[in-house]
Design a protein around this motif. Sequence first.
Motif, PDB file in Angstrom:
ATOM      1  N   ARG A   1      30.876  16.287  52.655  1.00  0.00           N
ATOM      2  CA  ARG A   1      29.460  15.988  52.343  1.00  0.00           C
ATOM      3  C   ARG A   1      29.159  16.090  50.795  1.00  0.00           C
ATOM      4  O   ARG A   1      28.401  15.426  50.420  1.00  0.00           O
ATOM      5  CB  ARG A   1      28.407  17.036  53.098  1.00  0.00           C
ATOM      6  CG  ARG A   1      26.941  16.643  53.048  1.00  0.00           C
ATOM      7  CD  ARG A   1      26.231  17.462  54.006  1.00  0.00           C
ATOM      8  NE  ARG A   1      26.706  17.033  55.313  1.00  0.00           N
ATOM      9  CZ  ARG A   1      25.939  15.995  55.894  1.00  0.00           C
ATOM     10  NH1 ARG A   1      25.231  15.224  55.357  1.00  0.00           N
ATOM     11  NH2 ARG A   1      26.494  15.905  57.470  1.00  0.00           N
ATOM     12  N   THR A   2      29.544  16.860  50.160  1.00  0.00           N
ATOM     13  CA  THR A   2      29.533  17.246  48.542  1.00  0.00           C
ATOM     14  C   THR A   2      30.920  16.456  47.909  1.00  0.00           C
ATOM     15  O   THR A   2      31.655  17.096  48.085  1.00  0.00           O
ATOM     16  CB  THR A   2      29.129  18.424  48.245  1.00  0.00           C
ATOM     17  OG1 THR A   2      27.975  18.997  49.091  1.00  0.00           O
ATOM     18  CG2 THR A   2      28.357  18.583  46.887  1.00  0.00           C
TER      19      THR A   2
ATOM     20  N   ASN B   1      31.357  19.837  57.235  1.00  0.00           N
ATOM     21  CA  ASN B   1      30.939  19.145  56.153  1.00  0.00           C
ATOM     22  C   ASN B   1      31.737  19.343  54.752  1.00  0.00           C
ATOM     23  O   ASN B   1      31.132  19.272  53.563  1.00  0.00           O
ATOM     24  CB  ASN B   1      29.520  20.176  55.807  1.00  0.00           C
ATOM     25  CG  ASN B   1      28.489  19.948  56.861  1.00  0.00           C
ATOM     26  OD1 ASN B   1      27.782  19.070  57.105  1.00  0.00           O
ATOM     27  ND2 ASN B   1      28.399  20.967  57.825  1.00  0.00           N
TER      28      ASN B   1
ATOM     29  N   ALA C   1      27.394  12.051  52.423  1.00  0.00           N
ATOM     30  CA  ALA C   1      26.426  12.831  51.983  1.00  0.00           C
ATOM     31  C   ALA C   1      25.109  12.091  53.033  1.00  0.00           C
ATOM     32  O   ALA C   1      24.314  13.032  53.010  1.00  0.00           O
ATOM     33  CB  ALA C   1      25.865  12.738  50.602  1.00  0.00           C
TER      34      ALA C   1
ATOM     35  N   TYR D   1      34.813  10.569  50.335  1.00  0.00           N
ATOM     36  CA  TYR D   1      33.472  11.031  50.071  1.00  0.00           C
ATOM     37  C   TYR D   1      32.271   9.979  50.200  1.00  0.00           C
ATOM     38  O   TYR D   1      31.289  10.366  50.334  1.00  0.00           O
ATOM     39  CB  TYR D   1      33.329  11.917  48.918  1.00  0.00           C
ATOM     40  CG  TYR D   1      34.086  13.206  48.969  1.00  0.00           C
ATOM     41  CD1 TYR D   1      33.860  14.234  49.416  1.00  0.00           C
ATOM     42  CD2 TYR D   1      35.491  12.892  48.255  1.00  0.00           C
ATOM     43  CE1 TYR D   1      34.791  15.336  49.330  1.00  0.00           C
ATOM     44  CE2 TYR D   1      36.505  13.887  48.136  1.00  0.00           C
ATOM     45  CZ  TYR D   1      35.959  15.277  48.665  1.00  0.00           C
ATOM     46  OH  TYR D   1      36.873  16.327  48.640  1.00  0.00           O
TER      47      TYR D   1
ATOM     48  N   SER E   1      26.513  23.912  55.062  1.00  0.00           N
ATOM     49  CA  SER E   1      26.460  22.518  55.170  1.00  0.00           C
ATOM     50  C   SER E   1      26.657  21.712  53.386  1.00  0.00           C
ATOM     51  O   SER E   1      26.980  20.413  53.631  1.00  0.00           O
ATOM     52  CB  SER E   1      25.385  21.824  55.860  1.00  0.00           C
ATOM     53  OG  SER E   1      23.969  22.282  54.903  1.00  0.00           O
ATOM     54  N   ASP E   2      26.931  22.530  52.665  1.00  0.00           N
ATOM     55  CA  ASP E   2      27.021  22.322  51.377  1.00  0.00           C
ATOM     56  C   ASP E   2      27.939  22.928  50.398  1.00  0.00           C
ATOM     57  O   ASP E   2      27.714  24.145  50.369  1.00  0.00           O
ATOM     58  CB  ASP E   2      25.508  22.262  50.515  1.00  0.00           C
ATOM     59  CG  ASP E   2      25.581  21.395  49.119  1.00  0.00           C
ATOM     60  OD1 ASP E   2      26.775  21.383  48.539  1.00  0.00           O
ATOM     61  OD2 ASP E   2      24.520  20.915  48.879  1.00  0.00           O
ATOM     62  N   TRP E   3      29.241  22.604  50.330  1.00  0.00           N
ATOM     63  CA  TRP E   3      30.293  23.307  49.543  1.00  0.00           C
ATOM     64  C   TRP E   3      29.568  23.706  48.239  1.00  0.00           C
ATOM     65  O   TRP E   3      30.051  24.606  47.618  1.00  0.00           O
ATOM     66  CB  TRP E   3      31.590  22.465  49.813  1.00  0.00           C
ATOM     67  CG  TRP E   3      32.352  22.446  50.865  1.00  0.00           C
ATOM     68  CD1 TRP E   3      31.791  22.795  52.121  1.00  0.00           C
ATOM     69  CD2 TRP E   3      33.511  22.609  51.179  1.00  0.00           C
ATOM     70  NE1 TRP E   3      32.404  22.599  53.214  1.00  0.00           N
ATOM     71  CE2 TRP E   3      33.747  22.800  52.390  1.00  0.00           C
ATOM     72  CE3 TRP E   3      34.790  22.807  50.301  1.00  0.00           C
ATOM     73  CZ2 TRP E   3      34.850  22.637  53.278  1.00  0.00           C
ATOM     74  CZ3 TRP E   3      36.143  22.432  50.804  1.00  0.00           C
ATOM     75  CH2 TRP E   3      36.183  22.577  52.204  1.00  0.00           C
ATOM     76  N   ALA E   4      29.014  22.891  47.367  1.00  0.00           N
ATOM     77  CA  ALA E   4      28.584  22.824  46.215  1.00  0.00           C
ATOM     78  C   ALA E   4      27.693  24.184  46.282  1.00  0.00           C
ATOM     79  O   ALA E   4      27.577  25.074  45.197  1.00  0.00           O
ATOM     80  CB  ALA E   4      27.705  21.900  45.632  1.00  0.00           C
ATOM     81  N   LYS E   5      26.781  24.269  47.347  1.00  0.00           N
ATOM     82  CA  LYS E   5      26.057  25.565  47.224  1.00  0.00           C
ATOM     83  C   LYS E   5      26.817  26.887  47.220  1.00  0.00           C
ATOM     84  O   LYS E   5      26.526  27.939  47.000  1.00  0.00           O
ATOM     85  CB  LYS E   5      24.700  25.322  48.199  1.00  0.00           C
ATOM     86  CG  LYS E   5      23.927  24.406  47.973  1.00  0.00           C
ATOM     87  CD  LYS E   5      22.719  24.294  49.129  1.00  0.00           C
ATOM     88  CE  LYS E   5      21.630  23.336  48.590  1.00  0.00           C
ATOM     89  NZ  LYS E   5      20.643  23.094  49.977  1.00  0.00           N
TER      90      LYS E   5
ATOM     91  N   VAL F   1      23.882  15.920  59.875  1.00  0.00           N
ATOM     92  CA  VAL F   1      24.542  16.983  59.870  1.00  0.00           C
ATOM     93  C   VAL F   1      24.876  17.342  61.298  1.00  0.00           C
ATOM     94  O   VAL F   1      24.094  17.447  62.187  1.00  0.00           O
ATOM     95  CB  VAL F   1      23.592  18.164  59.518  1.00  0.00           C
ATOM     96  CG1 VAL F   1      24.433  19.630  59.273  1.00  0.00           C
ATOM     97  CG2 VAL F   1      23.358  18.096  57.807  1.00  0.00           C
TER      98      VAL F   1
END
Length: 291
Positions: A217-218, A214, A139, A135, A75-79, A143
């Motif tokens: 989301r970021t 997602n 955020a 965007y 759910s978080d592309w940064a992660k 979800v």
Amino acid sequence: MSEAPREHRLDTPAGEIFWFEWGEPSDRPSMLLLHATGFHARLWDRVVAALPHGTHVIAPDHLGHGRSAKPASLSDWAKTADALLPLVDRFAGTPLIGCGHSMGGYVLTRLAAERRDAFAHIFLIDPVIMPPEFYIGAADAPVPDPAEHPVARRRSRWDGWEAMNAHFASRPPYAHWQPEALADYCRFGLLASPDGAGWELACPPALEASVYQNALRTNPHDWLPCITAPVTVIRAKTGERAGTLDFSVSPTWPALGAALDAVRDEQWADQSHFIPMEAPQRLADLIATEF
């Protein structure tokens, strides 16, 4: 290069990352290749084969993809990007030329922003980076349930890669890929079913669906100004998208190259979003200019 890659596993805080390596580090930069949503590292095989002999190449399976660890959702592309920082750090001191396709391009921008001294150049191949206004507020949205996305209903179980290949060979968008690239997708995109009866997609459909759901989301615009490496942006043909899963045209923000002060910003108007699978030699020739 035609050699088979070596297989590696790297333990990270996010889980085990599976990665492949061709060649050996040298006094030239090494190549980091990052694949798209739902795919895997071995879809770069055709590009790697067309690179100059002796090029050192690193290609990981993203978290949730290929043979890497499978979280419940992405759910978080940064992660997803940060999970690869230990791999980048493994090659600290070796200049990297990064090339990321689609989601892989998004991930590459995050890595280049977080490790500014690591990259000599980054190639963003039709990256899924939308206009900044897309965007806003994303955020804070709930979800969604991956089961609600059409990708979650993809056929997951197959008798073997040959059956999968035959099924997709005449269907868009796969019909426009080079046949060898489609074979790589199928051959390396299946894992043995836990029950021992057949094969299943290495990226579970529900997990792939969570990536699509997602995507906004970021906000990558939070870190794009931090990138210091020279940037090349390659965009596919443009047009009105029929939906979020229409990749016959580019999903990339047309102003991305200007925003990044790219040294090269090109539109390959004869290609769809799947440039590495349709034109691997052309892409390899472009990358080779940085070696």
